[in-house]
Design an enzyme around this catalytic site. Structure first.
Site, PDB file in Angstrom:
ATOM      1  N   LYS A 164       5.153   2.828 -28.892  1.00 21.91           N
ATOM      2  CA  LYS A 164       4.630   3.314 -27.839  1.00 21.91           C
ATOM      3  C   LYS A 164       5.600   3.547 -26.684  1.00 21.91           C
ATOM      4  O   LYS A 164       6.266   2.563 -26.222  1.00 21.91           O
ATOM      5  CB  LYS A 164       3.463   2.415 -27.199  1.00 21.91           C
ATOM      6  CG  LYS A 164       2.869   2.773 -25.993  1.00 21.91           C
ATOM      7  CD  LYS A 164       1.456   3.721 -26.248  1.00 21.91           C
ATOM      8  CE  LYS A 164       1.013   4.240 -24.919  1.00 21.91           C
ATOM      9  NZ  LYS A 164       0.311   5.293 -25.297  1.00 21.91           N
ATOM     10  N   LYS A 178      -9.485   7.032 -30.228  1.00 18.42           N
ATOM     11  CA  LYS A 178     -10.907   7.177 -29.472  1.00 18.42           C
ATOM     12  C   LYS A 178     -11.792   7.312 -30.930  1.00 18.42           C
ATOM     13  O   LYS A 178     -12.841   6.614 -30.917  1.00 18.42           O
ATOM     14  CB  LYS A 178     -11.169   8.638 -28.811  1.00 18.42           C
ATOM     15  CG  LYS A 178     -10.133   8.629 -27.688  1.00 18.42           C
ATOM     16  CD  LYS A 178     -10.495   9.844 -26.853  1.00 18.42           C
ATOM     17  CE  LYS A 178      -9.513  10.061 -25.907  1.00 18.42           C
ATOM     18  NZ  LYS A 178      -8.533   8.949 -25.374  1.00 18.42           N
ATOM     19  N   LYS A 238      -6.385   1.669 -24.737  1.00 22.95           N
ATOM     20  CA  LYS A 238      -7.757   1.210 -23.999  1.00 22.95           C
ATOM     21  C   LYS A 238      -8.746   1.546 -24.729  1.00 22.95           C
ATOM     22  O   LYS A 238      -9.572   0.982 -24.424  1.00 22.95           O
ATOM     23  CB  LYS A 238      -7.290   2.232 -22.590  1.00 22.95           C
ATOM     24  CG  LYS A 238      -7.629   3.615 -22.840  1.00 22.95           C
ATOM     25  CD  LYS A 238      -8.724   3.992 -22.081  1.00 22.95           C
ATOM     26  CE  LYS A 238      -9.208   5.433 -22.518  1.00 22.95           C
ATOM     27  NZ  LYS A 238      -8.590   6.443 -23.041  1.00 22.95           N
ATOM     28  N   GLY A 277      -6.976   9.148 -18.731  1.00 15.95           N
ATOM     29  CA  GLY A 277      -6.145   9.000 -17.872  1.00 15.95           C
ATOM     30  C   GLY A 277      -6.413  10.316 -16.658  1.00 15.95           C
ATOM     31  O   GLY A 277      -6.336  10.041 -15.477  1.00 15.95           O
ATOM     32  N   ASN A 278      -7.499  11.199 -16.919  1.00 18.82           N
ATOM     33  CA  ASN A 278      -7.684  12.187 -15.880  1.00 18.82           C
ATOM     34  C   ASN A 278      -8.825  11.705 -15.082  1.00 18.82           C
ATOM     35  O   ASN A 278      -9.030  12.393 -14.172  1.00 18.82           O
ATOM     36  CB  ASN A 278      -8.443  13.480 -16.598  1.00 18.82           C
ATOM     37  CG  ASN A 278      -9.479  13.280 -17.369  1.00 18.82           C
ATOM     38  OD1 ASN A 278      -9.757  12.155 -18.083  1.00 18.82           O
ATOM     39  ND2 ASN A 278     -10.537  14.269 -17.370  1.00 18.82           N
TER      40      ASN A 278
HETATM   41  P1  ADP Z   1      -7.071  10.036 -22.467  1.00 10.53           P
HETATM   42  O1  ADP Z   1      -6.306   9.875 -21.207  1.00 10.53           O
HETATM   43  O2  ADP Z   1      -8.575  10.559 -21.929  1.00 10.53           O
HETATM   44  O3  ADP Z   1      -7.100   8.816 -23.306  1.00 10.53           O
HETATM   45  P2  ADP Z   1      -5.667  11.619 -24.471  1.00 10.53           P
HETATM   46  O4  ADP Z   1      -4.705  12.552 -24.112  1.00 10.53           O
HETATM   47  O5  ADP Z   1      -5.001  10.305 -24.806  1.00 10.53           O
HETATM   48  O6  ADP Z   1      -6.626  11.344 -23.331  1.00 10.53           O
HETATM   49  O7  ADP Z   1      -6.486  12.189 -25.384  1.00 10.53           O
HETATM   50  C1  ADP Z   1      -7.322  13.472 -25.464  1.00 10.53           C
HETATM   51  C2  ADP Z   1      -6.492  14.493 -25.705  1.00 10.53           C
HETATM   52  O8  ADP Z   1      -6.443  14.432 -27.396  1.00 10.53           O
HETATM   53  C3  ADP Z   1      -7.007  15.759 -25.633  1.00 10.53           C
HETATM   54  O9  ADP Z   1      -6.529  16.319 -24.235  1.00 10.53           O
HETATM   55  C4  ADP Z   1      -6.682  16.865 -26.744  1.00 10.53           C
HETATM   56  O10 ADP Z   1      -5.179  17.358 -26.312  1.00 10.53           O
HETATM   57  C5  ADP Z   1      -5.994  15.548 -27.633  1.00 10.53           C
HETATM   58  N1  ADP Z   1      -6.608  15.753 -29.134  1.00 10.53           N
HETATM   59  C6  ADP Z   1      -5.802  15.501 -30.327  1.00 10.53           C
HETATM   60  N2  ADP Z   1      -6.564  15.556 -31.416  1.00 10.53           N
HETATM   61  C7  ADP Z   1      -7.812  16.288 -31.038  1.00 10.53           C
HETATM   62  C8  ADP Z   1      -8.918  16.576 -31.747  1.00 10.53           C
HETATM   63  N3  ADP Z   1      -8.987  16.506 -32.814  1.00 10.53           N
HETATM   64  N4  ADP Z   1     -10.169  17.042 -30.944  1.00 10.53           N
HETATM   65  C9  ADP Z   1     -10.031  17.048 -29.480  1.00 10.53           C
HETATM   66  N5  ADP Z   1      -8.628  16.744 -28.818  1.00 10.53           N
HETATM   67  C10 ADP Z   1      -7.925  16.353 -29.444  1.00 10.53           C
HETATM   68 MG    MG Z   2      -5.184   8.254 -24.559  1.00 10.63          MG
END
Ligand code: ADP
Ligand code: MG
Length: 320
Positions: free
Chosen positions: A128, A276, A213, A10-11
């Site tokens: 979701k 991820k 995604k 998202g960023n």
């Molecule tokens: P994106 O838009 O890149 O998919 P998300 O917000 O869905 O971003 O996922 C990234 C976020 O996952 C990070 O900002 C963090 O807050 C969160 N997160 C949850 N568990 C973990 C972990 N074990 N290690 C790192 N980040 C984590």
């Molecule tokens: Mg995400």
């Protein structure tokens, strides 16, 4: 030449706290285009995919506010709108970025549909949250009038929840593969792809769902037989004990088996880092020794370093 699928978080398009004007989103995308250009300069074939959460949420809000004037569209159509918008922004930025730096590459965004199973258990259990927040009264109306599933979202109001089924197949797979082989920089499967099911008469129908995604990025990586799945987000790496004083970033090479163990121990949260890591493990785990694959989870701002093994979490096959 190695092929990398880059999954943008998202960023890459909208920063936390921004209002989301077109200019803001374009400015962020320009930074993202720079990161992609650096990867191209390092000699990779590049395929790009991205999320669409905030954009599709805004489109749904526009639909809702204007529903007396323009009929609201179903979710698959909103997904298509957001895919077109983000594809346009990314391709426009990339063309400018590559031209400025003297790189001659064709760039194209493909409208992409992702096939899911109508039997997917997610359809019985929508999880979701999407789109705008509503008052309880309006939420009850939407349940009755449109058959929406609505849930209270952590004290912030009522929100629609939809299924998030597993992506099975990309409809445009063969075309994507051809374009990538020709050296075209392809943007595909935006927002996880437009969710569709195959119908019994051989056709395709849209469904009310959103596809993760990161899991869709794994499918895309299979389609182009990528060497690397690079998942770019807003943290430096996947971490153990995330958000606690005992947090430990997993930086460098982590063998598949070790990452699987951390996943089973519950270190990676559902809906954010969880998918991820799941996508990374699916990708690395499915190569069956044909070739060494790696999946990297890293910060958007360190894409080049991450591919060089100097940043992020790099999940590798056990035998490597
Ligand atoms: P994106 O838009 O890149 O998919 P998300 O917000 O869905 O971003 O996922 C990234 C976020 O996952 C990070 O900002 C963090 O807050 C969160 N997160 C949850 N568990 C973990 C972990 N074990 N290690 C790192 N980040 C984590
Ligand atoms: Mg995400």
């Amino acid at each position: 030449m190695e092929t990398v699928v880059i999954a943008l978080g998202g960023n890459a398009v909208l920063q936390p706290g921004q209002r989301g004007t077109f200019e803001e989103q374009l400015a962020n995308v320009a930074t993202t285009a720079r990161a992609i250009r650096l990867v191209l300069e390092d000699g990779y074939r590049v395929v790009v995919t991205h999320g669409n959460g905030p954009q599709v949420g805004n489109i749904m809000l526009q639909n809702e506010e204007a529903r007396g004037v323009v009929p609201p569209f179903p979710l698959d159509a909103c997904g298509a709108e957001s895919q077109g918008l983000l594809g346009y922004m990314l391709v426009r930025s990339l063309i400018s970025e590559l031209r400025t730096h003297g790189l001659e590459r064709a760039v194209v965004a493909l409208m992409t549909m992702t096939v899911v199973s109508p039997e997917d258990p997610a359809f019985q259990n929508p999880t979701k949250p999407i789109g705008p927040f509503y008052s309880q009264a309006r939420a009850m109306e939407l349940i009755v009038q449109r058959g929406y599933e609505m849930r209270e979202d952590s004290g912030r109001g009522w929100r629609r929840v939809v299924p998030s089924p597993d992506p099975l197949e990309i409809v445009e797979a063969a075309t994507i593969r051809r374009l990538v082989e020709e050296g075209v920089v392809v943007v595909a499967s935006g927002g996880g792809g437009i969710p569709v099911v195959r119908t019994s008469d051989g056709g395709i129908a849209g469904v009310e769902a959103v596809i993760d995604k990161d899991l869709a990025a794994h499918r895309l990586a299979e389609v182009v037989d990528a060497d690397v799945l690079l998942i770019l987000t807003d943290v430096e790496a996947a971490a153990l004990n995330y958000g606690t004083p005992a947090q430990k970033d997993l930086v460098g090479r982590i063998p598949y088996g070790e990452m699987l163990r951390y996943q089973r121990e519950g270190h990676f949260r559902a809906g954010s880092m969880g998918p991820k890591v799941e996508a990374a493990l699916r990708f690395v785990g499915s190569c069956r020794g044909r070739k060494a694959r790696r999946a990297v989870i890293a910060s958007l701002y360190r894409a080049r370093e991450a591919l060089r093994g100097e940043a992020g979490t790099c999940i590798v096959g056990d035998e490597v």
